[in-house]
Enzyme design. Structure first.
Site, PDB file in Angstrom:
ATOM      1  N   ARG A 157      -7.156-103.305   8.357  1.00  0.00           N
ATOM      2  CA  ARG A 157      -8.040-102.215   7.939  1.00  0.00           C
ATOM      3  C   ARG A 157      -9.088-102.814   7.013  1.00  0.00           C
ATOM      4  O   ARG A 157      -8.777-103.220   5.897  1.00  0.00           O
ATOM      5  CB  ARG A 157      -7.270-101.102   7.219  1.00  0.00           C
ATOM      6  CG  ARG A 157      -6.233-100.404   8.096  1.00  0.00           C
ATOM      7  CD  ARG A 157      -5.644 -99.187   7.392  1.00  0.00           C
ATOM      8  NE  ARG A 157      -4.494 -98.663   8.094  1.00  0.00           N
ATOM      9  CZ  ARG A 157      -4.550 -97.812   9.120  1.00  0.00           C
ATOM     10  NH1 ARG A 157      -5.727 -97.412   9.558  1.00  0.00           N
ATOM     11  NH2 ARG A 157      -3.455 -97.376   9.697  1.00  0.00           N
ATOM     12  N   HIS A 211      -0.273-106.734  12.713  1.00  0.00           N
ATOM     13  CA  HIS A 211      -0.205-106.056  11.419  1.00  0.00           C
ATOM     14  C   HIS A 211      -0.002-107.049  10.282  1.00  0.00           C
ATOM     15  O   HIS A 211       0.060-106.666   9.115  1.00  0.00           O
ATOM     16  CB  HIS A 211       0.950-105.036  11.463  1.00  0.00           C
ATOM     17  CG  HIS A 211       0.984-104.073  10.330  1.00  0.00           C
ATOM     18  ND1 HIS A 211       1.978-104.091   9.368  1.00  0.00           N
ATOM     19  CD2 HIS A 211       0.150-103.055   9.991  1.00  0.00           C
ATOM     20  CE1 HIS A 211       1.760-103.125   8.505  1.00  0.00           C
ATOM     21  NE2 HIS A 211       0.655-102.477   8.851  1.00  0.00           N
TER      22      HIS A 211
END
Length: 683
Positions: free
Chosen positions: A368, A428
């Protein structure tokens, strides 16, 4: 439904959101912070309806198609429990807001007008604001006009207005509330009094300007929540970024999962609305007078005394100021704990890499990216400065896809090699690797973290970031980057032999199982055996069952689980040696820590992986060992403070209740204690 062995993941998550709501109800929390917790609760619930309710509703349809329910049983047991839980929480939300917070605001001369007429002394200001600012964005839609097509966007608020036409019949008109274009709240100051008006009420109060010479018989707010899932085929081999962009353009047109409406709408009008907007398969929920109360997060009050006292981020002092950060890391591992400590060290890591002439290559995973990312800008500069920069951008980070695509295009244009993960596999992991020339050899420096490399979220997510030059760890990190660069599925776990790192799809689950088994064996031999784990979510049943085995063998298992928790603690014969805390405070607990007693030779790992099905089976995750004894000691001190928390922590009991912890008059709030600890150690 709950089973005897596991909590349901959705009910567990709702229990967490209920804990967030409890914070809004605490008298010792500053007033504006209580309002923010209502905002967080509301935002969380919206996401639940977008992400989880489609799955729950699909499961219910499967049950019905198999004839598993009688006709009179309109809802599955799970859906019934979910709805009951949400309804109870919503009632509590309304009570906190209307009977506690609104009166407290009035005591501070802040008048939030909530379902009440606009006072005469501010009406002229409100009307002028409507005429000059609001009216330009209004787009009334008459549902009775033949051929009119209207598709309500996801989570946008609308007004269903009932007017009487010239023939004396009721006509339905939908009016948008333009909260994307204008603030949700309008403020008028009168002396020392502040009046705050919902944008919704400004429109309602001026309907006569829209419907001239027409009788307005009613006006009710509503919104529709839509499924947020993107669909990219598992074997899609084309331009992944373009495909996801196409899907993003369709996200707000997905399946409607909920119609939330204000009370008072006549049933006939409600049914006409459902038919006109094709909402027959959506869950119809009667809510309050106002929706999207996540907007309370931008409540326009400036009184600093009504918010938390400030905790300035602690500057992390390093040793010899003449050395570069990379040279300092070569001498000794460095640990950073944002937001307690300043994130500047991470920015310095990437900034120095971008301009240091000795640096030749930079590798990083970005899950992100901050919208105005300094890290992204440093990577652009590095590429323009002639460095070889490889960035794995995860395009499937939910609700951040568009921003990640925007940044990937910008970096690619600057010469950065952009790598996208395979469509079936999210990356991730939170890792970065820098290679630089040092004489006749190449020196490696790495960054491994529990949270995203995002300077915006670093202000309120608690995480841990390790800077290291450990050669074995960094060699394995390089192998992982090489693997990720080929955009292949992990497939064969023996493809890369990881000994230092725990990497999901390769060895992470296996190694955690082995470490738990080691504690079980020590307990059976009469040795001290203990496991302490902190994570955000716990769902994966193989690992949970292994923790049950550990409990039955006498291993003391202490856990801190923020959100989803499917493990049932305190069950006789199953989990009586397992205790679970949940901490909700001013910062969002985000770090993942795994501590194994190992007969006194403790092993400590941190990393990106929760124990969820998605993390274990569908993602690349990285957990890493902590070898530096001073850093290990500090992390364990932080863990101990969290385990001693009796102010902001609650215990999760065997019935999924959030149980307050007893105290003898001494209250310890771990986040404040951690801040004090790190402040003292930095002096």
């Amino acid at each position: 439904m709950q089973s005897e062995t596991f909590f349901d993941r959705d009910l567990s998550w709702l229990s967490f959101n209920g804990r967030v709501l409890e914070e809004a109800g605490k008298n010792n929390v500053p007033l504006l912070e209580r309002i923010k917790f209502l905002s967080i609760y509301s935002s969380n619930l919206d996401e639940f309806y977008r992400v989880r309710m489609p799955a729950v509703m699909a499961l219910e349809k499967i049950h019905h198609s198999k004839g598993e329910h009688k006709k009179e049983q309109a809802k599955s047991a799970l859906l019934y429990q979910i709805n009951n839980t949400i309804n109870e929480q919503q009632e509590r939300f309304g009570a906190i807001f209307t009977t506690e917070l609104l009166p407290l605001l009035k005591e501070k001369n802040i008048h939030l007008l909530y379902n009440e007429p606009i006072p005469d002394n501010i009406r002229a200001d409100v009307t002028d604001y409507f005429n000059t600012q609001v009216m330009a964005f209004l787009q009334p839609v008459y549902l009775s006009i033949s051929g009119v097509k209207f598709f309500p966007e996801n989570n946008k608020i609308y007004l269903l207005t009932v007017v009487e036409n010239e023939r004396g019949y009721d006509e339905l008109v939908i009016i948008n509330i333009p909260s994307d274009n204008l603030p949700r709240f309008f403020t008028v100051q009168r002396g020392n009094e502040q009046f705050v008006v919902f944008l919704d009420d400004i429109i309602k109060d001026n309907l006569s300007a829209i419907f001239k010479h027409t009788v307005v018989k009613g006006c009710y707010s509503f919104k529709i929540t839509r499924d947020a899932e993107l669909e990219v085929a598992d074997d899609y081999e084309g331009d992944v970024a373009r495909k996801i962009e196409e899907q993003l353009s369709k996200r707000d047109f997905g399946l409607a999962t909920r119609l939330l409406h204000e009370p008072g709408i006549e049933n006939g009008h409600l049914q006409l609305l459902i038919m006109a907007l094709k909402l027959q398969n959506a869950m119809v929920v009667q809510g309050g007078c106002y929706h999207n109360l996540k907007d309370l997060g931008s409540f326009p009050a400036k009184d600093a005394s009504l918010s938390y006292d400030k905790w300035p981020a602690i500057s992390v002092k390093q040793g010899n100021g003449t050395l570069s950060l990379f040279e300092q890391i070569e001498q000794k591992d460095i640990i950073l704990h944002p937001p307690y400590q300043s994130y500047d060290l991470v920015l310095r890591f990437f900034n120095e890499a971008a301009v240091n002439p000795a640096v030749t290559e930079i590798y990083v995973t970005l899950y992100r990216i901050a919208s105005d990312s300094r890290i992204g800008n440093a990577l652009v500069s590095a590429a323009k400065n002639g460095k070889k920069v490889s960035v794995l951008v995860e395009l499937k980070a939910r609700f951040d896809e568009a921003n990640n695509i925007r940044w990937s295009k910008r970096m690619k244009a600057a010469g950065v090699k952009i790598i996208y993960s395979a469509t079936t596999l999210k990356v991730h992991a939170k890792i970065a690797l820098v290679k630089r020339k040092k004489g006749n050899r190449i020196a490696y420096t790495g960054l491994l973290a529990t949270g995203n490399m995002n300077e915006s979220t670093a202000r309120f997510y608690t995480d841990h970031i390790l800077f290291t030059a450990h050669p074995d760890i960094l060699r394995e990190m390089e192998l992982l980057f090489i693997f990720l660069g080929h955009r292949k599925k992990a497939g064969n776990p023996g493809l890369i032999n990881f000994n230092q790192l725990l990497v999901a799809q390769f060895n992470l689950q296996q190694r955690f199982l082995q470490m738990i088994d080691r504690e079980i064996e020590n307990a059976r031999q009469g040795k001290e055996a203990a496991i302490t784990i902190k994570m955000n979510n716990l769902e994966e049943k193989v690992l949970i069952n292994k923790l049950y085995d550990a409990s039955k063998a006498g291993v003391k298992v202490r856990m801190i689980v923020r959100s989803i928790c499917c493990l049932r603690p305190g069950m006789p014969g199953l989990s009586e040696n397992i205790s679970i805390l949940r901490i909700v405070d001013r910062y969002l607990e985000h770090g993942r820590i795994f501590l194994f007693h190992n007969n006194g030779a403790s092993e400590l790992y941190m990393g990106s992986a929760d124990w969820m099905n998605r993390n274990i089976y569908r993602r690349i995750e990285v957990c890493f060992p902590v070898y530096d004894e001073a850093i290990k000691k500090q992390i364990i001190e932080i863990l101990q403070l969290q385990l001693q928390d009796n102010g902001q922590a609650v215990a999760i009991d065997e019935h999924l209740n959030n149980v307050p912890l007893p105290n003898d008059g001494t209250v310890l709030c771990s986040q404040k204690a951690i801040y004090n600890l790190l402040s003292a150690q930095q002096m």
